[in-house]
Each structure stands twice: as C-alpha cells, then as structure tokens.
Design a protein around this motif. Structure first.
Motif, PDB file in Angstrom:
ATOM      1  N   LYS A  26      -8.747   3.714   7.122  1.00  0.00           N
ATOM      2  CA  LYS A  26      -9.523   3.890   5.897  1.00  0.00           C
ATOM      3  C   LYS A  26      -8.594   4.118   4.725  1.00  0.00           C
ATOM      4  O   LYS A  26      -7.551   4.760   4.876  1.00  0.00           O
ATOM      5  N   CYS A  27      -8.991   3.644   3.573  1.00  0.00           N
ATOM      6  CA  CYS A  27      -8.231   3.901   2.358  1.00  0.00           C
ATOM      7  C   CYS A  27      -8.238   5.406   2.100  1.00  0.00           C
ATOM      8  O   CYS A  27      -9.306   6.017   2.061  1.00  0.00           O
ATOM      9  N   PRO A  28      -7.020   6.029   1.945  1.00  0.00           N
ATOM     10  CA  PRO A  28      -6.967   7.487   1.742  1.00  0.00           C
ATOM     11  C   PRO A  28      -7.592   7.912   0.412  1.00  0.00           C
ATOM     12  O   PRO A  28      -7.948   9.074   0.228  1.00  0.00           O
ATOM     13  N   ASN A  29      -7.743   6.993  -0.494  1.00  0.00           N
ATOM     14  CA  ASN A  29      -8.291   7.334  -1.804  1.00  0.00           C
ATOM     15  C   ASN A  29      -9.818   7.244  -1.844  1.00  0.00           C
ATOM     16  O   ASN A  29     -10.487   8.177  -2.297  1.00  0.00           O
ATOM     17  N   CYS A  30     -10.395   6.138  -1.337  1.00  0.00           N
ATOM     18  CA  CYS A  30     -11.845   5.951  -1.477  1.00  0.00           C
ATOM     19  C   CYS A  30     -12.571   5.828  -0.142  1.00  0.00           C
ATOM     20  O   CYS A  30     -13.805   5.791  -0.106  1.00  0.00           O
ATOM     21  N   GLY A  31     -11.830   5.769   0.970  1.00  0.00           N
ATOM     22  CA  GLY A  31     -12.479   5.724   2.267  1.00  0.00           C
ATOM     23  C   GLY A  31     -12.929   4.341   2.696  1.00  0.00           C
ATOM     24  O   GLY A  31     -13.576   4.183   3.730  1.00  0.00           O
ATOM     25  N   HIS A  67      -2.582  -2.492  -0.647  1.00  0.00           N
ATOM     26  CA  HIS A  67      -3.281  -2.376  -1.921  1.00  0.00           C
ATOM     27  C   HIS A  67      -4.785  -2.425  -1.654  1.00  0.00           C
ATOM     28  O   HIS A  67      -5.273  -3.385  -1.082  1.00  0.00           O
ATOM     29  N   CYS A  68      -5.490  -1.358  -2.046  1.00  0.00           N
ATOM     30  CA  CYS A  68      -6.931  -1.310  -1.797  1.00  0.00           C
ATOM     31  C   CYS A  68      -7.670  -2.132  -2.847  1.00  0.00           C
ATOM     32  O   CYS A  68      -7.522  -1.913  -4.042  1.00  0.00           O
ATOM     33  N   ARG A  69      -8.480  -3.063  -2.387  1.00  0.00           N
ATOM     34  CA  ARG A  69      -9.197  -3.937  -3.309  1.00  0.00           C
ATOM     35  C   ARG A  69     -10.383  -3.230  -3.964  1.00  0.00           C
ATOM     36  O   ARG A  69     -10.851  -3.641  -5.013  1.00  0.00           O
ATOM     37  N   THR A  70     -10.850  -2.180  -3.319  1.00  0.00           N
ATOM     38  CA  THR A  70     -12.037  -1.495  -3.858  1.00  0.00           C
ATOM     39  C   THR A  70     -11.687  -0.559  -5.010  1.00  0.00           C
ATOM     40  O   THR A  70     -12.311  -0.597  -6.060  1.00  0.00           O
ATOM     41  N   CYS A  71     -10.658   0.302  -4.782  1.00  0.00           N
ATOM     42  CA  CYS A  71     -10.361   1.303  -5.811  1.00  0.00           C
ATOM     43  C   CYS A  71      -9.026   1.034  -6.505  1.00  0.00           C
ATOM     44  O   CYS A  71      -8.689   1.707  -7.471  1.00  0.00           O
ATOM     45  N   GLY A  72      -8.242   0.079  -5.999  1.00  0.00           N
ATOM     46  CA  GLY A  72      -6.997  -0.289  -6.660  1.00  0.00           C
ATOM     47  C   GLY A  72      -5.821   0.601  -6.272  1.00  0.00           C
ATOM     48  O   GLY A  72      -4.727   0.440  -6.829  1.00  0.00           O
TER      49      GLY A  72
HETATM   50 ZN   LIG Z   1      -9.532   2.549  -1.900  1.00  0.00          ZN
END
Ligand SMILES: [Zn+2]
Length: 131
Positions: A99-104, A119-124
């Motif tokens: 999971k993305c540590p920033n937005c899950g 690089h997370c596409r959802t939260c950047g």
């Molecule tokens: Zn994210």
C-alpha cells in the motif's frame, strides 16, 4: 393457466434479489450440512432462513425490501473485493503488492529488481520500496 396465475400472484410483490439469492444459497449449504450432521439447530436455522427468503419474495413492501438489499450489498461488496484481490495476488508471482504509505492506495511492483523508487499515481507521493 398455472403460469398466468403465478404472474397474477406475483404482481406487486418483491421477487428475487441478491440478498434472496444469498439466503437461498445459505439455505442449501446449511441443509446439506444438516443432512450430514443432523444437528437440530441447523434444522431450525434452515427453516428460519427459508421463511425469511419466501417472506421477502412475496412481500409488497418494495421500498423496505430494496433498502435491505442495498444494505446487504454494501456489507458484502468490500468482502467480495478483498477476496478478488487476494486471489489475484495468489496467482501473481511476478509482482510484489503493497500500500502507498501516504494514501493507502493498493500498488504493485515487479519482483526482484532490488530497491526501487515508486511513484504513487493517486496522491503523487514518491518513496522507496524493495521489490
Ligand atoms: Zn499514494
């Protein structure tokens, strides 16, 4: 003739929905278990389940039945989704899931590339992850 009677009988009644299909399936499964175990609790339980399913099917309170079904779907949907992701992961040996540590947000990377920058596409967000 019988068919017409049935159609007239069912007019204005609720009929089948996902919750009722689920109830019927549960009924069948529990009934099979009952046949093997002869547990009297199951005997009662299958009767209650069948009664609820038939009651909902013949009910004229369409709004209430619909909202029951909606609640049922809301309850079940995350479980079905989890099961689906779990199965996909079990079959996918080429990716590592996390999971993305920033937005899950659920993400995956190809396995065996060492530490890589993701690089997370959802939260950047950008972070390091082992693959
Ligand atoms: Zn994210």
């Amino acid at each position: 003739m019988i068919r017409q009677h049935f159609i007239r009988f069912m007019t204005g009644r609720y009929g089948m929905d996902q919750l009722n299909i689920f109830l019927m399936a549960t009924y069948l499964v529990l009934y099979l278990v009952f046949l093997f175990t002869r547990l009297w609790v199951l005997d009662w339980l299958v009767l209650v389940i069948l009664f609820v399913a038939v009651f909902r099917m013949l009910s004229r309170d369409l709004d209430r039945r619909r909202s029951e079904n909606t609640r049922f779907l809301q309850l079940v949907r995350p479980m079905v989704r989890n099961l689906h992701t779990f199965r996909t992961r079990m079959h996918d040996r080429e990716h590592r899931y996390f999971k993305c540590p920033n937005c899950g947000q659920q993400m995956r990377v190809p396995r065996g590339k060492g530490r890589i920058t993701v690089h997370c596409r959802t939260c950047g967000a950008t972070f390091e992850e082992k693959s």
